[in-house]
Write a protein that holds these residues in place. Structure first.
Motif, PDB file in Angstrom:
ATOM      1  N   LYS B 192       0.836  -1.201   0.000  1.00  0.00           N
ATOM      2  CA  LYS B 192       0.000   0.000   0.000  1.00  0.00           C
ATOM      3  C   LYS B 192       0.880   1.264   0.000  1.00  0.00           C
ATOM      4  N   GLN B 193       1.896   1.250   0.848  1.00  0.00           N
ATOM      5  CA  GLN B 193       2.790   2.404   0.921  1.00  0.00           C
ATOM      6  C   GLN B 193       3.591   2.575  -0.374  1.00  0.00           C
ATOM      7  N   ILE B 196       1.396   4.275  -2.850  1.00  0.00           N
ATOM      8  CA  ILE B 196       1.258   5.704  -2.576  1.00  0.00           C
ATOM      9  C   ILE B 196       2.473   6.482  -3.080  1.00  0.00           C
TER      10      ILE B 196
END
Lengths: 414, 232
Positions: B192-193, B196
């Motif tokens: 997820k990071q 981003i």
């Protein structure tokens, strides 16, 4: 900068082994600089015991011997020379002033010096400082004595006390000059030289001390006048010449004096030969402290080397963050240098603290003046040397870490 | 820029007798999340050391951000590693004498570019941001890393890898020391990071059960042609 931070944290992380290395470095710094400081202070105090004297006159003996017993009151005088000879020498026009001293008597282990008023007028120590009285004044009559500061303090004498002197310089003497009491008329201020350990009386008193009892009786009853007494023979004399140019001529004249075997020495030159003979002891002390330093540097090397295996991961981590191969090398160097620097600072702190605390004690007991906050030139060289040593001690573990890091890459097999 | 990493007929041989390997063709697209599976002893470590420039190939070409790095010095590689890459290892990722926060900030201290690329006003805030988004509490952030659990340590390592918007994160079996339950959680947080911050992820593991999180899965044995005897 970041390497320094990592190094410091890593040192802190290995508290016990770092602490031990730190202490051993600190101790060797203490030892090395402490010995140096004591050596320097001793030399300083020897060199400042007597100042402003151009020649020391005495009976023919070893130059060192003459210097030791006349200035430092070490050892016993071998013999005296005739008062007439002394007077003959004094006729020389080149002499500015002269202080005669006569040794050979003592009081409770302290040496008694027969001299005259010149002693209090001209004797200089340190950088040309004159003797000063803490209490009272100089002796005038035959029965008066002036005490050095330590004599007065140790024996708890004060102005007006009566004391007797004994023949010979031992602490226990069988011939006491019982019938011949002296009254304390003056106490000198501390000089941190052998003057502090001396009792000063008139040269005539020394002469009178050695008369038979009957004659001493007559002196006490006033039947013999002070002015009729001859001055005692002289053991040595400090000469000050009007011009430094005459020193060597004067010395030659004295050494060639035919009627009696006398000699003259130049204090500075003779001191220098004394240092030369003490040089071996000095050097071996320094050699010992260097060995201690070497052991301390090895302890750093060993403690770094021992930690390397468990630190392989650490090296991989900093390399993964972009640190170069050489950074790994320098990290270890920085660690040993920081450890050493802290050790040096700690050592200096301990040394200064110790000297500062011991200063009063050493001055009063040993009569040695030590200056704690005085960096000698040698100290700086030693510190630089220790610093270079610490870099050298870091090289082996640093190289090992560098090689490990090359072999491991980023992926360390654990 | 199409490929983050491209290897072209790369040959590598260990100097002292060890094995040699050849990588005919390897491509990692920009922003791609790649799972490389393979048992230990299949040349995985060597492959990762080559991609990160710690080992130098004997021949062939290696491109990073479309730039030919084959002839670059190790100092230039150090710079690239510091500025564009982040690493997560199997275990013991952290310097034991720094706390979690300090460990994360460390990556910005070795690279000015990473520091500049921080989105928050300062490095400290950025580090806290990543640590918090990986579910570490304020208390844990300031704890000595040795007092953290293995799972927490791995998340701190992930936060450090993510600091300063790197273009590539290389992860070497980061989940193998974690409990089964924690693995999925860890990987989904990491991915997820990465999404981003648009970071490519090169994830190596022998555990195929987690491969479904990734864009593409490659077997190391198809990638690497490994020859001669095993490394002792």
């Amino acid at each position: 900068m970041i390497l320094l931070r990592i190094a410091l944290r890593s040192i802190l992380n290995r508290k016990l082994s770092s602490f031990l290395s730190l202490v051993s470095i600190a101790l060797s710094v203490c030892l090395l600089l402490g010995i140096e400081r004591i050596r320097y202070s001793t030399k300083q105090s020897f060199e400042t015991t007597v100042s402003g004297v151009d020649l020391i006159l005495g009976p023919r003996t070893g130059p060192l011997n003459l210097l030791l017993y006349s200035v430092f009151r070490i050892g016993d005088a071998t013999n005296n020379f005739e008062q007439d000879t002394y007077k003959e020498i004094l006729k020389s026009k080149s002499i500015d002033w002269s202080i005669p001293i006569s040794l050979g008597d003592s009081h409770k282990g302290f040496k008694v010096i027969g001299t005259n008023q010149n002693y209090f007028d001209h004797y200089q120590y340190g950088q040309g400082r004159k003797l000063e009285f803490r209490a009272g004044q100089s002796f005038e009559t035959i029965f008066e004595v002036v005490l050095g500061s330590r004599v007065a303090r140790k024996l708890k004498y004060k102005i007006g006390d009566l004391i007797t002197l004994s023949h010979g310089t031992g602490e226990v003497s069988f011939t006491h000059h019982d019938k011949f009491p002296f009254v304390v008329v003056g106490i000198l201020k501390s000089t941190l030289t052998p003057v502090d350990d001396s009792l000063h009386v008139n040269l005539k008193a020394i002469e009178a001390l050695h008369w038979d009892e009957e004659k001493q009786d007559r002196l006490r009853k006033g039947k013999i006048k002070g002015s009729d007494i001859d001055e005692a023979n002289v053991t040595a004399a400090f000469l000050k010449l009007k011009s430094k140019m005459d020193i060597f001529n004067m010395q030659r004249d004295i050494n060639n004096y035919e009627k009696e075997a006398i000699m003259a020495v130049i204090p500075g030159l003779t001191l220098r030969s004394l240092w030369k003979s003490l040089g071996v002891i000095e050097k071996s002390l320094i050699a010992i402290s260097f060995l201690v330093l070497l052991v301390s540097l090895f302890s750093i090397l060993i403690s770094l080397l021992a930690s390397l295996n468990e630190r392989r991961r650490e090296m991989a981590i900093i390399r993964s963050l972009g640190a170069s191969k050489s950074s790994v090398f320098f990290l270890l160097i920085v660690e040993s240098v920081s450890l050493c620097s802290m050790g040096i600072l700690l050592g200096l702190g301990i040394l200064q603290g110790a000297l500062f605390t011991a200063k009063g004690f050493v001055e009063s007991r040993i009569g040695l003046s030590i200056s704690p906050f005085n960096f000698a030139e040698n100290d700086i060289y030693f510190i630089i040397l220790i610093f270079i040593g610490s870099v050298a001690a870091g090289i082996v573990p640093a190289w090992q870490a560098y090689k490990n890091s090359l072999a491991d890459g980023l992926i360390v097999k654990t | 820029m199409e490929y983050q990493v491209r290897l072209n007929d790369l040959h590598f041989k260990y100097p002292k007798g060890g094995f040699s390997l050849r990588i005919p063709d390897f491509r990692l697209k920009q922003n791609e999340r790649l799972f490389i599976k393979g048992p230990s002893g299949s040349g995985k470590s060597t492959f990762l050391n080559l991609v990160s420039g710690v080992l130098k190939a004997n021949s062939g070409e290696i491109f990073f951000r479309d730039e030919n790095m084959s002839k670059k010095s190790s100092a230039q590689w150090d710079l690239v590693r510091g500025e564009y890459m982040g690493f997560i290892f199997q275990q013991f990722n952290l310097l034991p004498y720094f706390n979690a926060l300090e460990n994360v900030i460390l990556s910005c201290e070795f690279s000015k570019k990473k520091k500049i690329r921080c989105l928050s006003s300062d490095v400290d805030m950025e580090a806290r941001h990543f640590l918090k988004s990986l579910n570490l509490s304020e208390a844990q952030i300031h704890q000595k890393v040795s007092q953290l659990s293995v799972g927490q340590q791995q998340r701190v390592a992930a936060a450090r890898a993510l600091m300063g918007q790197p273009e590539l994160i290389i992860a070497d079996e980061p989940t193998s020391a974690l409990d089964y339950d924690l693995r999925d959680q860890f990987i989904s947080q990491l991915i997820k990071q990465c999404e981003i911050s648009k970071t490519a992820l090169l994830f190596v593991s022998h555990d195929p059960s987690i491969s479904h999180h990734f864009d593409r899965v490659v077997d190391i044995r198809e990638l690497v042609d490994r020859r001669s005897r095993a490394r002792v």
